[in-house]
Scaffold this active site. Structure first.
Site, PDB file in Angstrom:
ATOM      1  N   HIS A  99       0.610  -1.480  -0.149  1.00  0.00           N
ATOM      2  CA  HIS A  99       0.206  -0.304   0.194  1.00  0.00           C
ATOM      3  C   HIS A  99       0.651   1.684   0.579  1.00  0.00           C
ATOM      4  O   HIS A  99      -0.022   2.346   0.006  1.00  0.00           O
ATOM      5  CB  HIS A  99      -1.028   0.011   1.387  1.00  0.00           C
ATOM      6  CG  HIS A  99      -1.831  -1.130   1.494  1.00  0.00           C
ATOM      7  ND1 HIS A  99      -3.018  -1.653   0.355  1.00  0.00           N
ATOM      8  CD2 HIS A  99      -2.099  -1.688   2.007  1.00  0.00           C
ATOM      9  CE1 HIS A  99      -3.157  -2.737   0.576  1.00  0.00           C
ATOM     10  NE2 HIS A  99      -2.854  -3.080   1.994  1.00  0.00           N
TER      11      HIS A  99
HETATM   12 ZN   LIG Z   1      -3.283  -7.632   3.916  1.00  0.00          ZN
END
Ligand SMILES: [Zn+2]
Length: 282
Positions: A99
């Protein structure tokens, strides 16, 4: 985080790895990091100067040990990828921070280790084509964005459709999965697409995020895989690559539970790798 050390101890005590099989990475050099991340961002992080909003988005306090670990983990993914090219298979005891975007982090991720490793290998001419297989239960959103316009890296993410991040990005191939999915359906879903992706794209290396958060006891997962299901998944992925002579480097990805069950879960990919290495004569 204690889990990294405990994972290492666990691998040795279960007989999955001998001390001489471990290699120690160096922290990622700045030049490599900047194949993906903006200088302003990594400098602010390293100097503890990210603003509150940026820190909140990451969700971890920017302490000195965290800074050290973060640079080291990226170095470890690059090392793992290089070892995989050399030996056919290599596993990292950290990594999978998918992320992390070029100029900001999110969801406990600061630098995108797989993206950096991919760019380093490409820059060094060690590979021409890569396939990212991201089976962490959360979409590999930043990895998808980083390689959206890069035909050398194909991104595949299988993830909980209703899970974080709420705003999904477009991977080259996304496989959204329904809440509560169990072993059999999950293994079928992955098994139905992975061989074809490998045949179509013929990568020189697969970078595999073996996140264990699809497990039924995971605090953030929402899927219902058992230990056995995760182990079978890892066997499936590694076998699919090795039988086609495609090298594979794994990273541990996410997992959210009490330390002891979590460490055992992260050890599953090493168990699968050990067995597969033997089966394929590596
Ligand atoms: Zn994850």
């Amino acid at each position: 985080m204690a889990k990294f050390r405990q994972l290492r101890d666990c691998l040795e005590s279960c007989g999955l790895a001998r001390p001489q099989q471990f290699q120690r990475p160096l922290p990622c050099p700045r030049r490599w990091l900047e194949f993906v991340h903006e200088r302003e961002y990594h400098k602010a992080f390293a100097q503890g100067e990210l603003d509150r909003a940026a820190q909140r988005r990451i969700g971890l306090p920017a302490t000195k040990p965290l800074v050290r670990r973060t640079w080291l983990a990226v170095g470890g993914t690059v090392l793992t990828a290089r070892l995989a090219l050399q030996h056919g298979l290599a596993c990292h005891l950290a990594g999978g921070t998918h992320h992390a975007f070029p100029s900001y982090g999110s969801g406990f991720c600061i630098f995108n280790d797989i993206a950096v490793a991919a760019r380093v290998l490409l820059e060094q001419g060690l590979v021409q084509r890569l396939l990212v297989v991201d089976l962490d239960v959360h979409q590999g959103d930043a990895t998808a964005v980083i390689f959206a316009a890069d035909p050398r890296v194909f991104t595949f993410s299988a993830h909980g459709a209703s899970n974080f991040p709420s705003r999904k990005q477009r991977s080259d191939f996304d496989l959204p999965l329904p809440d509560g999915m169990e072993d059999q359906d999950y293994l079928e879903a992955i098994g139905n697409v992975l061989p074809e992706l490998l045949e179509q794209h013929q990568p020189d290396l697969v970078l595999y995020n073996a996140g264990v958060d699809p497990h039924r006891d995971d605090r953030l997962g929402k899927l219902s895989l058992s230990d056995q299901g995760l182990l079978q998944r890892d066997h499936l992925v590694i076998d699919a690559c090795l039988r086609r002579n495609i090298a594979l480097a794994s990273v541990i990805g996410g997992g959210y539970d009490a330390l002891s069950p979590l460490v055992k879960r992260h050890a599953l990919v090493f168990r699968a790798a050990t067995d597969q290495a033997r089966l394929h004569g590596l």
